[in-house]
Design a protein around this motif. Structure first.
Motif, PDB file in Angstrom:
ATOM      1  N   HIS A  94     -35.854 -14.301  -4.251  1.00  0.00           N
ATOM      2  CA  HIS A  94     -34.484 -14.773  -4.026  1.00  0.00           C
ATOM      3  C   HIS A  94     -34.226 -14.914  -2.527  1.00  0.00           C
ATOM      4  CE1 HIS A  94     -34.289 -13.122  -8.089  1.00  0.00           C
ATOM      5  NE2 HIS A  94     -33.204 -13.839  -8.280  1.00  0.00           N
TER       6      HIS A  94
ATOM      7  N   GLN B 296     -28.554 -15.101  -2.258  1.00  0.00           N
ATOM      8  CA  GLN B 296     -28.667 -14.744  -3.672  1.00  0.00           C
ATOM      9  C   GLN B 296     -28.791 -13.239  -3.857  1.00  0.00           C
ATOM     10  OE1 GLN B 296     -32.100 -17.080  -4.726  1.00  0.00           O
ATOM     11  NE2 GLN B 296     -30.889 -18.849  -5.365  1.00  0.00           N
TER      12      GLN B 296
ATOM     13  N   GLU C 180     -25.907 -12.116  -6.137  1.00  0.00           N
ATOM     14  CA  GLU C 180     -26.351 -12.121  -7.532  1.00  0.00           C
ATOM     15  C   GLU C 180     -27.062 -10.806  -7.882  1.00  0.00           C
ATOM     16  OE1 GLU C 180     -28.741 -15.552  -8.205  1.00  0.00           O
ATOM     17  OE2 GLU C 180     -27.196 -16.970  -7.516  1.00  0.00           O
TER      18      GLU C 180
ATOM     19  N   LYS D 223     -27.707 -10.182 -11.711  1.00  0.00           N
ATOM     20  CA  LYS D 223     -28.865 -10.909 -12.262  1.00  0.00           C
ATOM     21  C   LYS D 223     -30.176 -10.252 -11.829  1.00  0.00           C
ATOM     22  CE  LYS D 223     -30.929 -15.532 -12.465  1.00  0.00           C
ATOM     23  NZ  LYS D 223     -32.278 -15.075 -12.050  1.00  0.00           N
TER      24      LYS D 223
END
Length: 236
Positions: free
Chosen positions: A125, A129, A133, A136
């Protein structure tokens, strides 16, 4: 007679020792894996259990959820930014036999596999991100760990990124970027306000031009110039 008493005492002591070795207590949050002459013969549930001394061996396995911190890892993200990421993993034993037979030290194994999985997933990532995130990333790490640990009789219930440390240069760059974004939004809001004010003034001007009689009486300035008058004797 004295010899007889000695033999009786020895027998009683041996019986007590054998009884102590034969009785095992398995706690409510444990399961006992019973080995007889080196072979697994079953699992013993919580309670008082009797085994054969010197023949049977019982390994107690805790079924409680274990909290394992994953030490900080130096990781290079996909956009080549170096970050230090630490996390915490929660797991529990779901198969006591596998946790004893399939692997020697389940806690050490999970710690090592969790560190490598953390580096692998975060490295796929970008920095943005990784910061935005995290949910996730947590799910991806847990799913990868579950695939490996299920053969060890372990279920990973939760993985959470705990801390993300950025280099000082990156922190300063992000601070400048955030400041520029705030200035950009302030200018946009100011421009939109001026545009709305201009539009409102234009609408008001159109209304006044369309309905002049609706305007309140106002003194006209400068006053109109009166025509000059001449008296009979001539100009003053």
């Amino acid at each position: 007679m004295r010899t007889f008493l000695t033999v009786v005492v020895i027998v009683v002591v041996v019986l007590l020792l054998a009884l102590a070795l034969a009785l095992k207590v398995v706690k409510q949050y444990e399961q006992g894996v019973l080995f007889r002459l080196g072979r697994v013969i079953g699992v013993r549930e919580p309670g008082l259990r009797v085994i054969v001394p010197l023949i049977d061996v019982m390994h107690r396995v805790s079924l409680r959820i274990v909290t394992m911190p994953i030490q900080s890892q130096g990781i290079i993200t996909r956009d080549n930014v170096s970050v230090d990421v630490s996390a915490v993993a929660y797991f529990r034993v779901v198969d006591a036999v596998k946790s004893v037979v399939a692997i020697e030290n389940v806690y050490s194994a999970i710690d090592q596999i969790a560190q490598t999985t953390l580096r692998k997933v975060v490295g796929q990532h970008t920095l943005d991100q990784t910061l935005s995130e995290t949910d996730k990333i947590n799910i991806d790490i847990r799913e990868i760990l579950d695939v490996t640990t299920i053969d060890w009789g372990i279920q990973v219930t939760l993985v959470e990124l705990k801390d993300i440390q950025l280099p000082d240069t990156m922190k300063r760059a992000m601070a400048r970027q955030a400041e520029a974004e705030r200035e950009k939004r302030a200018k946009i809001i100011n421009t939109e306000g001026e545009s709305l004010a201009a539009a409102a003034l234009g609408d008001a001007s159109d209304i006044m031009m369309a309905h002049p009689l609706a305007l309140p009486d106002q003194n006209i300035w400068p006053p109109p110039t009166a025509p000059r008058q001449e008296c009979d004797a001539g100009p003053w």
